[in-house]
Design an enzyme around this catalytic site. Structure first.
Site, mmCIF file in Angstrom:
data_model
loop_
_atom_site.group_PDB
_atom_site.id
_atom_site.type_symbol
_atom_site.label_atom_id
_atom_site.label_comp_id
_atom_site.label_asym_id
_atom_site.label_seq_id
_atom_site.Cartn_x
_atom_site.Cartn_y
_atom_site.Cartn_z
ATOM 1 N NE ARG A 1 6.558 0.324 9.963
ATOM 2 C CZ ARG A 1 5.500 0.470 9.268
ATOM 3 N NH1 ARG A 1 5.687 1.097 8.168
ATOM 4 N NH2 ARG A 1 4.419 -0.268 9.667
ATOM 5 N NE ARG B 1 -4.271 -1.199 9.236
ATOM 6 C CZ ARG B 1 -3.271 -0.796 8.656
ATOM 7 N NH1 ARG B 1 -3.387 0.524 8.176
ATOM 8 N NH2 ARG B 1 -2.154 -1.516 8.541
ATOM 9 N NE ARG C 1 7.835 -2.014 6.358
ATOM 10 C CZ ARG C 1 6.531 -1.630 6.170
ATOM 11 N NH1 ARG C 1 6.186 -1.034 5.255
ATOM 12 N NH2 ARG C 1 5.759 -2.212 6.958
ATOM 13 C CE LYS D 1 -2.337 -0.918 3.836
ATOM 14 N NZ LYS D 1 -1.427 -2.304 4.107
ATOM 15 N NE ARG E 1 2.299 -4.690 11.244
ATOM 16 C CZ ARG E 1 3.399 -4.367 10.720
ATOM 17 N NH1 ARG E 1 4.544 -4.740 10.694
ATOM 18 N NH2 ARG E 1 3.326 -3.646 9.461
HETATM 19 P P1 B4P Z 1 4.334 -1.947 2.326
HETATM 20 O O1 B4P Z 1 3.598 -3.042 1.375
HETATM 21 O O2 B4P Z 1 4.452 -0.209 1.347
HETATM 22 O O3 B4P Z 1 3.610 -1.593 3.480
HETATM 23 P P2 B4P Z 1 2.284 -1.319 3.859
HETATM 24 O O4 B4P Z 1 1.148 -2.129 3.156
HETATM 25 O O5 B4P Z 1 1.870 0.214 3.710
HETATM 26 O O6 B4P Z 1 2.380 -1.800 5.443
HETATM 27 P P3 B4P Z 1 1.704 -1.619 6.887
HETATM 28 O O7 B4P Z 1 0.370 -2.127 7.048
HETATM 29 O O8 B4P Z 1 2.791 -1.877 7.619
HETATM 30 O O9 B4P Z 1 1.484 -0.007 7.307
HETATM 31 P P4 B4P Z 1 0.689 0.997 7.888
HETATM 32 O O10 B4P Z 1 1.537 2.171 8.336
HETATM 33 O O11 B4P Z 1 -0.747 1.240 7.316
HETATM 34 O O12 B4P Z 1 5.761 -2.212 2.273
HETATM 35 C C1 B4P Z 1 6.184 -3.430 2.991
HETATM 36 C C2 B4P Z 1 7.495 -3.719 2.211
HETATM 37 O O13 B4P Z 1 7.329 -4.626 1.147
HETATM 38 C C3 B4P Z 1 8.451 -2.832 2.042
HETATM 39 O O14 B4P Z 1 9.595 -3.059 2.310
HETATM 40 C C4 B4P Z 1 8.343 -2.727 0.280
HETATM 41 O O15 B4P Z 1 9.596 -2.142 -0.262
HETATM 42 C C5 B4P Z 1 8.297 -4.212 0.016
HETATM 43 N N1 B4P Z 1 7.303 -4.284 -1.083
HETATM 44 C C6 B4P Z 1 6.365 -3.545 -1.435
HETATM 45 N N2 B4P Z 1 5.891 -4.025 -2.833
HETATM 46 C C7 B4P Z 1 6.578 -5.098 -3.398
HETATM 47 C C8 B4P Z 1 6.675 -6.056 -4.251
HETATM 48 N N3 B4P Z 1 5.939 -5.776 -5.223
HETATM 49 N N4 B4P Z 1 7.748 -6.986 -4.115
HETATM 50 C C9 B4P Z 1 8.579 -7.081 -3.152
HETATM 51 N N5 B4P Z 1 8.420 -6.193 -2.204
HETATM 52 C C10 B4P Z 1 7.606 -5.217 -2.087
HETATM 53 O O16 B4P Z 1 0.325 0.404 9.414
HETATM 54 C C11 B4P Z 1 1.100 0.328 10.672
HETATM 55 C C12 B4P Z 1 0.452 0.013 11.981
HETATM 56 O O17 B4P Z 1 -0.253 1.322 12.271
HETATM 57 C C13 B4P Z 1 -0.886 -0.909 11.899
HETATM 58 O O18 B4P Z 1 -0.321 -2.341 12.215
HETATM 59 C C14 B4P Z 1 -1.796 -0.243 13.173
HETATM 60 O O19 B4P Z 1 -1.417 -0.704 13.913
HETATM 61 C C15 B4P Z 1 -1.659 1.176 12.926
HETATM 62 N N6 B4P Z 1 -2.665 1.698 12.089
HETATM 63 C C16 B4P Z 1 -2.380 2.294 10.865
HETATM 64 N N7 B4P Z 1 -3.666 2.734 10.121
HETATM 65 C C17 B4P Z 1 -4.359 2.374 11.159
HETATM 66 C C18 B4P Z 1 -6.146 2.470 11.279
HETATM 67 N N8 B4P Z 1 -6.789 3.007 10.235
HETATM 68 N N9 B4P Z 1 -6.778 1.900 12.537
HETATM 69 C C19 B4P Z 1 -5.936 1.370 13.229
HETATM 70 N N10 B4P Z 1 -4.856 1.295 13.340
HETATM 71 C C20 B4P Z 1 -3.960 1.616 12.328
#
Ligand code: B4P
Length: 207
Positions: free
Chosen positions: A148, A103, A142, A28, A160
């Site tokens: 993180r 979420r 990551r 995402k 998670r």
């Molecule tokens: P991303 O894939 O970009 O990570 P994300 O989905 O944004 O993750 P996440 O759920 O952790 O984040 P959030 O900050 O929302 O990247 C992951 C890795 O994969 C990276 O290293 C990237 O380089 C790699 N990658 C990406 N695409 C790839 C591909 N095609 N091939 C190989 N590798 C690839 O959430 C963090 C925390 O905040 C949550 O757990 C929760 O506690 C809280 N939170 C956030 N929003 C919330 C909400 N609305 N309600 C309640 N809690 C919330």
């Protein structure tokens, strides 16, 4: 005639709003960066907003950190309040890209109400589909460089994903009722996935 939200036509509103949906590590954040520069949307990531609060050591950030470090979601009222302020702070936006929000079903219902007040709505929910083992690998990788704390421990990463299955996955069912969800294969190169996302957006919106 079908209600407006069920018609698969371009939105009459000049704004367009997208939810990028998927489990932790599904891409995402990665894809959001590319989509906002391609479409000029305002990026709203609740994860980034919460990490900003944590690094500024605000009371909200301190409360959020204890939950995030256990792999749990932050309370709905906290993230809904953050999104409501961010919407108000961007009155001239061409549209919003919601990343990591909503979420829970309560967050989805609150978002619909907030957008309705602004005379707009969600255009499409793009749901990235990635296997659990790939998610764990990506997040552990990551964790080697991101600093993180929620990415460094496999048990927390699996918690998670379990939290996603319990509370977040039903959000897709909510938007399916309005025929807004498109599933996207989230495995492949970043550019391949970006092309799939763009194809779906371009079908729906003039920009
Ligand atoms: P991303 O894939 O970009 O990570 P994300 O989905 O944004 O993750 P996440 O759920 O952790 O984040 P959030 O900050 O929302 O990247 C992951 C890795 O994969 C990276 O290293 C990237 O380089 C790699 N990658 C990406 N695409 C790839 C591909 N095609 N091939 C190989 N590798 C690839 O959430 C963090 C925390 O905040 C949550 O757990 C929760 O506690 C809280 N939170 C956030 N929003 C919330 C909400 N609305 N309600 C309640 N809690 C919330």
């Amino acid at each position: 005639m079908q209600p407006l939200y069920l018609q698969n036509t371009r939105l009459a509103s000049s704004m367009f709003n997208i939810i990028l949906f998927g489990p932790p590590g599904s891409g995402k954040g990665t894809q959001s960066e590319k989509l906002i520069s391609a479409y000029g949307l305002k990026h709203l990531s609740t994860g980034d907003l919460l990490r900003g609060e944590i690094s500024n050591k605000t009371p909200l950030g301190l409360e959020a950190k204890t939950l995030i470090d256990k792999g749990l979601l932050v309370p709905d009222e906290v993230v809904i309040g953050m999104i409501s302020s961010a919407l108000d702070a961007n009155p001239g936006a061409k549209g919003f890209l919601f990343d990591g929000f909503p979420r829970t079903r309560a967050q989805a219902e609150a978002l619909d109400k907030l957008l309705k007040l602004k005379n707009t709505e969600i255009g499409v929910v793009l749901a990235l589909d990635v296997s659990e083992e790939e998610l764990v690998n990506r997040l552990m990788n990551r964790g080697l460089t991101s600093g993180r704390s929620d990415d460094t421990n496999e048990n927390i990463i699996r918690e998670r994903i379990a939290e996603y299955n319990r509370k977040t996955s039903p959000v897709a069912d909510y938007y399916r009722e309005f025929d807004k969800v498109v599933k996207i294969k989230g495995e492949g190169t970043v550019d391949e996935i970006f092309e799939l996302l763009k194809k779906e957006i371009d079908k729906r919106f003039d920009h």
